[in-house]
Design a protein around this motif. Structure first.
Motif, PDB file in Angstrom:
ATOM      1  N   TYR A 115       0.819  -1.218   0.000  1.00 20.39           N
ATOM      2  CA  TYR A 115       0.000   0.000   0.000  1.00 20.39           C
ATOM      3  C   TYR A 115       0.850   1.264   0.000  1.00 20.39           C
ATOM      4  N   MET A 257      -9.688   9.134   9.363  1.00 26.68           N
ATOM      5  CA  MET A 257      -9.536   8.509   8.046  1.00 26.68           C
ATOM      6  C   MET A 257      -8.537   9.265   7.175  1.00 26.68           C
ATOM      7  N   THR A 261      -4.594   4.197   4.775  1.00 28.50           N
ATOM      8  CA  THR A 261      -5.556   3.127   5.088  1.00 28.50           C
ATOM      9  C   THR A 261      -5.049   2.088   6.094  1.00 28.50           C
ATOM     10  N   SER A 264      -5.985   3.047   9.464  1.00 27.51           N
ATOM     11  CA  SER A 264      -7.401   2.910   9.782  1.00 27.51           C
ATOM     12  C   SER A 264      -7.664   1.507  10.302  1.00 27.51           C
ATOM     13  N   ASP A 317     -17.639   8.299   1.020  1.00 32.97           N
ATOM     14  CA  ASP A 317     -16.231   7.907   1.081  1.00 32.97           C
ATOM     15  C   ASP A 317     -16.164   6.485   1.632  1.00 32.97           C
ATOM     16  N   LYS A 319     -13.930   4.706   3.014  1.00 34.11           N
ATOM     17  CA  LYS A 319     -13.329   4.509   4.338  1.00 34.11           C
ATOM     18  C   LYS A 319     -14.225   5.032   5.457  1.00 34.11           C
ATOM     19  N   PHE A 360     -11.436  -2.806   6.254  1.00 35.38           N
ATOM     20  CA  PHE A 360     -10.594  -1.628   6.020  1.00 35.38           C
ATOM     21  C   PHE A 360      -9.518  -1.913   4.976  1.00 35.38           C
ATOM     22  N   ALA A 363     -11.098  -2.128   1.675  1.00 40.24           N
ATOM     23  CA  ALA A 363     -11.378  -0.775   1.162  1.00 40.24           C
ATOM     24  C   ALA A 363     -10.097  -0.159   0.604  1.00 40.24           C
ATOM     25  N   GLY A 364      -8.981  -0.367   1.300  1.00 37.53           N
ATOM     26  CA  GLY A 364      -7.690   0.155   0.822  1.00 37.53           C
ATOM     27  C   GLY A 364      -7.291  -0.475  -0.498  1.00 37.53           C
ATOM     28  N   ILE A 367      -9.263   1.157  -3.134  1.00 36.88           N
ATOM     29  CA  ILE A 367      -8.723   2.505  -3.390  1.00 36.88           C
ATOM     30  C   ILE A 367      -7.484   2.415  -4.296  1.00 36.88           C
ATOM     31  N   HIS A 372      -6.691   5.486  -6.426  1.00 36.45           N
ATOM     32  CA  HIS A 372      -6.871   6.410  -5.300  1.00 36.45           C
ATOM     33  C   HIS A 372      -8.167   7.219  -5.344  1.00 36.45           C
ATOM     34  N   GLN A 374     -11.756   7.375  -3.753  1.00 39.16           N
ATOM     35  CA  GLN A 374     -12.400   6.813  -2.556  1.00 39.16           C
ATOM     36  C   GLN A 374     -13.917   6.982  -2.562  1.00 39.16           C
TER      37      GLN A 374
END
Length: 667
Positions: A115, A257, A261, A264, A317, A319, A360, A363-364, A367, A372, A374
């Motif tokens: 990431y 957030m 990520t 998070s 969003d 996140k 999480f 979600a990353g 993204i 990127h 979100q």
């Protein structure tokens, strides 16, 4: 009972991540001359956390065999009878927390390689997350309040560094300051509670404090009609409200957030936000003596569980949707604590750690795959491009909404049953909140799932997309293996861990000695035990219960609104605009904090500065003292004239005073 746990092995658990953090943080950054490259930095920190995880797992095995440990390793200071020490207390509760913290942290470390690949602060990031792991381990392993407070403040400090990791980004700096200040409010209550315990028991050691709990329970708080135990418990819980983001101290968590990520996942899944839940469970011998405190916890948890869920419905969003779901689930854990079902709260803490970290990190991964972006409104159809992210995110979502046989089902249903069995005055509202929360959770979770992974592709409609490589027509792509392997490894416990552990954790001996419940006053766990006939029976029975149908209704409604009748959300939004505005402004909590509380604090600060600092301290004390000295010296200077007859006169007067004052006979 075999006492095979060795102090040196236990010490290695927090020290291994600390060593990795120091090496990467010093030699991998500008501070130490950038001597370590990226590969060495991430290898050292991952090795440290891996060692901690392996030792934690072996500790858990020994604890299951009956091993226990409670010793002081180092005495820092002795003040009168009060000892300030560093020591470990290892029992079922600690061993479970150690495994959860180190496993989730290990997954986050691995994931971070992929990431943060393009980030300039790569080595610094690894140093921070490793340091975070050390702080959390010191918190959960402590056997006294001092070390608990050290770990408590250390995770707060490192979370500040992590949320503001991108320190050139104004929103990140605002978010980390907000997190730090809100946590200070909670920590003020926390340290007051610890101070009261130290003042009335003369000890900070858990076992010694719990041994005197019955005595404290008979004492009233001076000057009030409150009981001392209630004041202590509520003060400690205010600390938990800050750390575990309970209403109204929840405002920092969604804004956090702004950090990368992996943070998070680390902050919101297994570590920082669960510290408050862990602390209340650890302090169960105190909380059992105050029904007032339990009612207070029940109400705060219910408000958080339901009303934070509502906010998840309108987020775009990806996140932030998961962040509000974290707030809601922390509310569920808090409700369980208030109902005296501490083991159920900690059980949900464990199951939630896996599926929330999975959501999480999923979600990353999305993204990353979406270059990127979100905003879930500009996604859709990601399923065919990112199959591993899709299937793991689906499993995480199913666990979150409490699908029978998934881990979240066992812990969430147990919380709902515990609240419905509770006889506390606040249990009625709490019961409604946790049941309504089931529908809300299912709705917002699958709203996000359908908008991201299904339906038509909407990447070319994104007004914020950049042209070129990451442009309008750029399709998503599956993330590299260092990103998807942690997703798969987290998906496995998200599915099976609840099924495997509900019996020993809730109805067995796993937490014996660690969690204390007064079964006469609060028979909730006893009643749950009578109704439990094994994990399979619990899952089949659930098909005919209200929570299952509420969850199903939430999923069905989200499918209809976002996959079938896509115009409906817009119509509803237009019809209930005032409610939508209320949710969009997060119940105006931020506005109240910034425009009323902050301005009041600023006004108070100006008054204290002008009246206290400038007028009293600078004016009266500092300047007043030298002016007084100047006046005295000007008077005394006149006496020092240099003429001998002045001095002779003074001597004669002095002798006269001595003779009349001291020699004059008393009448």
């Amino acid at each position: 009972m075999s006492a095979t746990l060795s102090a040196s092995t236990l010490l290695a658990v927090p020290m291994a991540p600390l060593a990795g953090a120091i090496l990467a943080g010093v030699f991998g950054t500008q501070f130490g001359g950038n001597r370590f490259g990226r590969k060495i930095s991430h290898s050292l920190t991952i090795l440290g956390v891996l060692i901690a995880f392996l030792l934690s797992a072996s500790t858990l095995m020994q604890v299951l065999d009956g091993a226990r440990f409670n010793e002081t390793l180092y005495t820092w200071m002795v003040v009168g009878d009060l000892k300030m020490e560093v020591g470990f207390m290892i029992d079922g509760l600690t061993a479970m927390m150690m495994c959860v913290v180190t496993f989730v942290s290990l997954m986050v470390h691995l994931y971070t390689i992929g990431y943060m690949e393009e980030d300039a602060g790569y080595n610094r990031f690894f140093a921070y997350i490793s340091l975070f792991t050390f702080a959390m381990l010191m918190l959960v392993m402590s056997n006294n309040m001092l070390q608990l407070f050290f770990g408590w403040e250390a995770v707060g400090l490192v979370s500040y560094l992590l949320i503001g990791f991108w320190f050139n980004k104004p929103t990140a700096i605002f978010a980390n300051m907000k997190a730090f200040l809100v946590n200070r409010v909670g920590d003020f209550g926390f340290i007051l509670g610890i101070g009261l315990i130290a003042a009335y028991t003369g000890s900070l050691n858990y076992v010694e404090v719990f041994g005197k709990a019955e005595e404290i329970a008979k004492i009233g708080f001076p000057g009030t009609q409150w009981m001392l135990i209630t004041v202590i418990c509520i003060c400690l819980f205010i600390g938990a409200m800050g750390k575990s983001a309970q209403f109204p101290l929840h405002v920092w968590l969604p804004d956090s957030m702004e950090g990368p990520t992996p943070i998070s996942a680390l902050i919101h899944a297994a570590t920082m936000v669960t510290a408050g839940i862990f602390m209340v469970a650890r302090m169960s011998p105190l909380y059992e003596l105050s029904d007032t405190a339990l009612n207070f916890i029940l109400v705060i948890g219910s408000i958080t569980a339901l009303f934070m869920g509502f906010l998840g419905i309108i987020q775009n969003d990806i996140k932030r949707v998961v962040a509000y779901s974290t707030l809601s689930q922390l509310g569920y854990m808090t409700v369980a604590l208030g109902a005296s079902a501490y083991s159920v709260a900690v059980f949900h803490l464990m199951t939630h750690a896996f599926f929330k970290a999975l959501l999480f990190l999923g979600a990353g991964s999305v993204i990353m795959g979406m270059h990127h972006n979100q905003d879930i409104r500009w996604m859709g159809g990601v399923r065919k491009y990112m199959p591993i992210t899709w299937i793991t995110s689906l499993l995480g979502s199913l666990a979150l909404i409490g699908t029978p046989l998934f881990s979240g089902f066992y812990s969430k249903d147990s919380i709902i049953e515990a609240v419905l069995e509770s006889h506390l005055p606040a249990a009625g509202f709490a019961g409604f909140a946790v049941l309504a929360g089931v529908f809300v959770t299912a709705f917002y979770s699958f709203r996000m799932y359908f908008l991201v992974f299904h339906g038509e592709e909407r990447y070319d409609q994104n007004p914020d997309a950049h042209h070129g490589d990451h442009g309008h027509n750029a399709h998503p792509h599956e993330s590299p293996w260092v990103v998807w392997v942690p997703l798969v490894l987290l998906a496995i416990p998200s599915v099976v861990i609840g099924f495997m552990t509900i019996q020993p954790m809730l109805f067995g001996e796993f937490f014996k000695g660690a969690i204390v419940v007064n079964e006469q006053a609060h028979p909730v766990m006893k009643e749950l035990g009578h109704a439990f006939h094994g994990p399979i029976a619990m899952a089949t029975h659930a098909l005919s219960t209200l929570p299952f149908w509420l969850a199903l209704a939430g999923v069905a409604l989200s499918y209809y609104m976002y996959m079938v009748n896509k115009a409906l959300p817009g119509k509803i939004k237009a019809a209930v605009q005032p409610i939508y505005s209320l949710l969009e402004n997060k119940y105006y909590m931020d506005w109240i904090n910034e425009n009323i509380l902050a301005k009041f604090a600023r006004g108070l600060g100006i008054v204290l500065w002008k009246a206290g600092d400038q007028a009293i301290i600078d004016g009266a004390v500092v300047n007043g003292s030298w002016k007084l000295m100047g006046w005295i010296s000007s008077v005394v200077r006149r006496v020092q004239s240099g003429y001998i007859y002045h001095y002779a006169m003074a001597m004669i007067l002095g002798v006269f005073v001595l003779m009349t004052w001291f020699v004059w006979p008393a009448k």
